[in-house]
Design a protein around this motif. Structure first.
Motif, PDB file in Angstrom:
ATOM      1  N   MET A   1      13.816  41.231 -24.491  1.00  0.00           N
ATOM      2  CA  MET A   1      12.708  40.918 -23.581  1.00  0.00           C
ATOM      3  C   MET A   1      11.449  40.606 -24.384  1.00  0.00           C
ATOM      4  N   ASN A   2      10.719  39.583 -23.978  1.00  0.00           N
ATOM      5  CA  ASN A   2       9.508  39.166 -24.671  1.00  0.00           C
ATOM      6  C   ASN A   2       8.393  40.185 -24.436  1.00  0.00           C
ATOM      7  N   GLU A   3       8.035  40.932 -25.479  1.00  0.00           N
ATOM      8  CA  GLU A   3       7.059  42.010 -25.344  1.00  0.00           C
ATOM      9  C   GLU A   3       5.627  41.491 -25.236  1.00  0.00           C
ATOM     10  N   SER A   4       5.402  40.215 -25.609  1.00  0.00           N
ATOM     11  CA  SER A   4       4.041  39.672 -25.581  1.00  0.00           C
ATOM     12  C   SER A   4       3.596  39.284 -24.176  1.00  0.00           C
ATOM     13  N   LYS A   5       4.535  39.191 -23.268  1.00  0.00           N
ATOM     14  CA  LYS A   5       4.210  38.826 -21.894  1.00  0.00           C
ATOM     15  C   LYS A   5       4.284  40.044 -20.979  1.00  0.00           C
ATOM     16  N   LYS A   6       3.514  40.000 -19.891  1.00  0.00           N
ATOM     17  CA  LYS A   6       3.567  41.073 -18.902  1.00  0.00           C
ATOM     18  C   LYS A   6       4.898  41.020 -18.168  1.00  0.00           C
ATOM     19  N   VAL A   7       5.509  42.181 -18.003  1.00  0.00           N
ATOM     20  CA  VAL A   7       6.814  42.244 -17.346  1.00  0.00           C
ATOM     21  C   VAL A   7       6.652  42.074 -15.839  1.00  0.00           C
ATOM     22  N   VAL A   8       7.522  41.264 -15.260  1.00  0.00           N
ATOM     23  CA  VAL A   8       7.566  41.062 -13.815  1.00  0.00           C
ATOM     24  C   VAL A   8       8.842  41.702 -13.275  1.00  0.00           C
ATOM     25  N   SER A   9       8.677  42.633 -12.358  1.00  0.00           N
ATOM     26  CA  SER A   9       9.826  43.253 -11.696  1.00  0.00           C
ATOM     27  C   SER A   9      10.199  42.403 -10.481  1.00  0.00           C
ATOM     28  N   ILE A  10      11.472  42.062 -10.383  1.00  0.00           N
ATOM     29  CA  ILE A  10      11.971  41.301  -9.234  1.00  0.00           C
ATOM     30  C   ILE A  10      12.859  42.222  -8.400  1.00  0.00           C
ATOM     31  N   VAL A  11      12.489  42.423  -7.149  1.00  0.00           N
ATOM     32  CA  VAL A  11      13.226  43.313  -6.262  1.00  0.00           C
ATOM     33  C   VAL A  11      14.099  42.494  -5.322  1.00  0.00           C
ATOM     34  N   ILE A  12      15.413  42.784  -5.325  1.00  0.00           N
ATOM     35  CA  ILE A  12      16.349  42.030  -4.487  1.00  0.00           C
ATOM     36  C   ILE A  12      17.191  43.000  -3.658  1.00  0.00           C
ATOM     37  N   PRO A  13      16.929  43.114  -2.348  1.00  0.00           N
ATOM     38  CA  PRO A  13      17.805  43.913  -1.486  1.00  0.00           C
ATOM     39  C   PRO A  13      19.036  43.082  -1.129  1.00  0.00           C
ATOM     40  N   ILE A  14      20.215  43.692  -1.231  1.00  0.00           N
ATOM     41  CA  ILE A  14      21.460  42.918  -1.074  1.00  0.00           C
ATOM     42  C   ILE A  14      22.419  43.625  -0.132  1.00  0.00           C
ATOM     43  N   TYR A  15      22.880  42.889   0.873  1.00  0.00           N
ATOM     44  CA  TYR A  15      23.889  43.433   1.786  1.00  0.00           C
ATOM     45  C   TYR A  15      24.795  42.308   2.285  1.00  0.00           C
ATOM     46  N   ASN A  16      26.034  42.331   1.828  1.00  0.00           N
ATOM     47  CA  ASN A  16      27.059  41.382   2.275  1.00  0.00           C
ATOM     48  C   ASN A  16      26.619  39.916   2.183  1.00  0.00           C
ATOM     49  N   VAL A  17      26.195  39.511   0.999  1.00  0.00           N
ATOM     50  CA  VAL A  17      25.765  38.120   0.808  1.00  0.00           C
ATOM     51  C   VAL A  17      26.513  37.475  -0.363  1.00  0.00           C
ATOM     52  N   GLU A  18      27.771  37.858  -0.558  1.00  0.00           N
ATOM     53  CA  GLU A  18      28.529  37.348  -1.706  1.00  0.00           C
ATOM     54  C   GLU A  18      28.576  35.822  -1.736  1.00  0.00           C
ATOM     55  N   GLY A  44      24.993  49.207   0.152  1.00  0.00           N
ATOM     56  CA  GLY A  44      26.257  49.574   0.799  1.00  0.00           C
ATOM     57  C   GLY A  44      27.069  48.381   1.259  1.00  0.00           C
ATOM     58  N   SER A  45      27.044  47.303   0.496  1.00  0.00           N
ATOM     59  CA  SER A  45      27.795  46.097   0.886  1.00  0.00           C
ATOM     60  C   SER A  45      29.287  46.384   0.994  1.00  0.00           C
ATOM     61  N   LYS A  46      29.915  45.704   1.957  1.00  0.00           N
ATOM     62  CA  LYS A  46      31.360  45.861   2.170  1.00  0.00           C
ATOM     63  C   LYS A  46      32.142  44.690   1.590  1.00  0.00           C
ATOM     64  N   ASP A  47      31.433  43.691   1.091  1.00  0.00           N
ATOM     65  CA  ASP A  47      32.108  42.559   0.460  1.00  0.00           C
ATOM     66  C   ASP A  47      32.028  42.709  -1.061  1.00  0.00           C
ATOM     67  N   ALA A  48      32.123  41.623  -1.792  1.00  0.00           N
ATOM     68  CA  ALA A  48      32.148  41.677  -3.261  1.00  0.00           C
ATOM     69  C   ALA A  48      30.755  41.656  -3.892  1.00  0.00           C
ATOM     70  N   SER A  49      29.696  41.812  -3.103  1.00  0.00           N
ATOM     71  CA  SER A  49      28.332  41.742  -3.641  1.00  0.00           C
ATOM     72  C   SER A  49      28.113  42.745  -4.767  1.00  0.00           C
TER      73      SER A  49
END
Length: 325
Positions: A1-18, A44-49
């Protein structure tokens, strides 16, 4: 990870979207901005997500797979927020995707304008077309807190969705999504904006929002969709208490939300209470909203129709829709 740049957290909620998930994750993996922390929450996905998340985690150290029991999108996002380490955070849904420079342009916008929130436009994606929901001309606007809230309420340039926005993570201190509420975005977005001293918007369609029939916006009416009415009423009370000049903008947003739900409610006795509540909300704000020059034209037309009664309004809408078939 590039330490010279500010870290961006990406939040992805996932449910049955394989079916859509690899497109989403590939678009993130291929970002021109590399200092990322990608928090993928399998709700708690029920598919292959879940397996797909594990695969990406094994190949890219920036990707973190979090598996939990099903608790809804709000709960999934909260779990990720509790683990964020980035200075910035953004939210992407698991069936959507972003342009390769999505993060880089938002970070650049935030730093250039010294803003707490940076926003871009988006594209509506259907089976037949991709339609930009902005002019896509690259122009930039800057807003102070009250101005940003006003634009948010009028849905000018940006909407109440958590995407496509980049936030300073510190804005979420003491703020979490309400678990179980169908409209968790609008329930807290105004609270986050209240904490932002400055907001910047670039007219650039960097986010791709997939229109699906199973989405909250398109799914048929059920009583918990009245969550939206509760949320906008609370928002109006809070914002007008702090900024009285937002009365017209808040009334406009409340009326639009009420029309949105009203059009979905079946005209049966079972939902009479819900219909009456919404009719009262619209009528009590009708005069203010009709006189407001910034009210959207469609909202004004709908309000004028209700002057002849809500039955007339519904008949007119039904006739109009028949003409489209």
């Amino acid at each position: 990870m590039n330490e010279s740049k500010k870290v961006v957290s990406i939040v992805i909620p996932i449910y049955n979207v394989e079916e859509y998930l690899r497109i989403c994750l590939d678009s993130i993996q291929n970002q021109t901005y590399e200092a990322l922390e990608v928090l993928m929450v399998d709700d708690g996905s029920k598919d292959a997500s879940g397996q797909i998340l594990d695969e990406y985690q094994s190949k890219d150290s920036r990707f973190v797979a979090i598996h939990k029991e099903n608790g809804g999108a709000a709960d999934a996002r909260n779990v990720a927020l509790d683990r964020c380490t980035g200075e910035y955070v953004t939210f992407i849904d698991g069936d959507d995707y972003v342009s390769p420079d999505f993060v880089e342009r938002l970070v650049s916008l935030a730093e250039k304008c010294n803003s707490d929130i940076a926003i871009c436009g988006w594209n509506n994606v259907s089976e037949t077309k991709v339609e930009p929901f902005c002019k896509n001309n690259g122009s930039i606007k800057e807003y102070e807190t009250e101005q940003a809230l006003e634009a948010l309420l009028y849905q000018e340039d940006f909407d109440t969705a958590m995407w496509p926005k980049l936030y300073k993570t510190s804005l979420f201190e003491g703020i979490r999504f309400p678990k179980g509420n169908l409209y968790e975005d609008i329930a807290i977005i105004y609270e986050v904006f209240l904490k932002a001293a400055k907001v910047a918007f670039e007219d650039y369609a960097g986010y791709y929002y997939l229109l699906r029939e199973s989405g909250t916006t398109l799914m048929k009416f059920r009583k918990d969709k009245m969550d939206l009415i509760d949320v906008v009423e609370t928002m109006e009370k809070v914002l007008c208490g702090k900024y009285p000049n937002l009365k017209k903008a808040a009334a406009s947003r409340v009326v639009r939300a009420n029309f949105h739900i009203y059009m979905q409610i079946p005209q049966t006795k079972e939902y009479e209470k819900e219909r009456r509540r919404i009719e009262h909300n619209i009528k009590s704000r009708r005069s203010v909203v009709l006189k407001d020059a910034r009210t959207k034209r469609g909202t004004k037309v709908a309000l004028v129709l209700t002057l002849f009664g809500f039955r007339f309004f519904l008949k007119f809408k039904a006739l109009k829709n028949m003409g489209k078939k």
